[in-house]
Design a protein around this motif. Structure first.
Motif, mmCIF file in Angstrom:
data_model
loop_
_atom_site.group_PDB
_atom_site.id
_atom_site.type_symbol
_atom_site.label_atom_id
_atom_site.label_comp_id
_atom_site.label_asym_id
_atom_site.label_seq_id
_atom_site.Cartn_x
_atom_site.Cartn_y
_atom_site.Cartn_z
ATOM 1 N N LEU A 20 0.128 -1.126 0.381
ATOM 2 C CA LEU A 20 0.254 -0.062 0.503
ATOM 3 C C LEU A 20 0.590 1.543 0.058
ATOM 4 C CD1 LEU A 20 -3.084 -1.097 2.103
ATOM 5 C CD2 LEU A 20 -2.729 -1.484 0.271
ATOM 6 N N SER A 21 -0.081 2.087 -0.898
ATOM 7 C CA SER A 21 1.262 3.680 -0.467
ATOM 8 C C SER A 21 0.212 4.748 0.023
ATOM 9 C CB SER A 21 1.662 3.419 -1.539
ATOM 10 O OG SER A 21 2.862 2.906 -2.579
ATOM 11 N N CYS A 22 0.773 5.700 -0.054
ATOM 12 C CA CYS A 22 -0.092 7.059 0.476
ATOM 13 C C CYS A 22 1.187 7.833 0.283
ATOM 14 C CB CYS A 22 -0.225 7.035 2.053
ATOM 15 S SG CYS A 22 -1.158 8.059 2.992
ATOM 16 N N TRP A 36 -0.753 3.661 9.467
ATOM 17 C CA TRP A 36 -2.095 2.710 8.719
ATOM 18 C C TRP A 36 -2.634 2.505 9.831
ATOM 19 C CZ3 TRP A 36 -2.838 2.853 3.284
ATOM 20 C CH2 TRP A 36 -1.482 2.730 3.226
ATOM 21 N N PHE A 37 -4.676 2.031 9.479
ATOM 22 C CA PHE A 37 -5.148 2.038 10.200
ATOM 23 C C PHE A 37 -5.900 1.239 8.877
ATOM 24 C CE2 PHE A 37 -4.764 4.020 14.630
ATOM 25 C CZ PHE A 37 -4.570 5.342 14.054
ATOM 26 N N ARG A 38 -6.725 -0.211 9.936
ATOM 27 C CA ARG A 38 -7.881 -0.473 8.982
ATOM 28 C C ARG A 38 -9.043 -0.900 10.204
ATOM 29 N NH1 ARG A 38 -4.847 -6.475 9.419
ATOM 30 N NH2 ARG A 38 -5.195 -7.423 11.363
ATOM 31 N N GLN A 39 -10.325 -0.806 9.062
ATOM 32 C CA GLN A 39 -11.560 -1.439 9.774
ATOM 33 C C GLN A 39 -12.585 -2.557 8.932
ATOM 34 O OE1 GLN A 39 -14.355 2.173 9.976
ATOM 35 N NE2 GLN A 39 -14.817 1.052 11.550
ATOM 36 N N TYR A 92 -6.757 2.631 5.879
ATOM 37 C CA TYR A 92 -6.014 3.762 5.900
ATOM 38 C C TYR A 92 -5.219 4.522 6.830
ATOM 39 C CZ TYR A 92 -11.654 3.702 6.147
ATOM 40 O OH TYR A 92 -12.936 3.240 6.004
ATOM 41 N N CYS A 93 -4.514 5.393 5.483
ATOM 42 C CA CYS A 93 -3.475 6.204 5.494
ATOM 43 C C CYS A 93 -4.221 6.905 7.094
ATOM 44 C CB CYS A 93 -2.759 6.575 4.764
ATOM 45 S SG CYS A 93 -1.304 7.491 4.905
#
Length: 122
Positions: A20-22, A36-39, A92-93
């Motif tokens: 992943l890139s942000c 980085w978070f995730r849901q 999510y970044c």
């Protein structure tokens, strides 16, 4: 004001990899802690990885995920290896100003990207 745009999500088989890139714009990138978070569906947003001058990982991803940043390119990355079905989520970044205190609570991050879907399935 910082704008964040994630990319690199997709569908991958268990055991596979994604990066992943942000991309960040609108601020002095080196002055921000990035994370980085995730849901996952029906679950709360959870911490994955953090980077300023320290790198910190959630126990669930330690040894499989690697966070890195390139301050010259205003970008942060998440290399995800040995992916598991339970890694399926929107990733999510996020950014906040640097602090000597490590902050893993998503409510304390000021800027967010739109998210990128990661699906791990055979």
């Amino acid at each position: 004001q910082v704008q964040l745009v994630e990319s690199g999500g997709g569908l991958v088989q268990p055991g596979g990899s994604l990066r992943l890139s942000c991309a960040a714009s609108g601020g002095t990138f080196a002055r921000y802690t990035m994370a980085w978070f995730r849901q996952a569906p029906g679950k709360e947003r959870e911490f994955v990885a953090h980077i300023d001058w320290r790198t910190i990982y959630a126990d669930s991803v330690k040894g499989r995920f690697t966070i890195s940043r390139d301050n010259a390119k205003n970008a942060v990355f998440l290399q995800m290896n040995n992916l598991k079905p339970e890694d399926t989520a929107v990733y999510y970044c996020a950014a906040r100003g640097v602090s000597p205190i490590v902050v893993l609570d998503p409510s304390r991050y000021d800027y967010w990207g739109q998210g990128t879907q990661v699906t791990v399935s055979s």
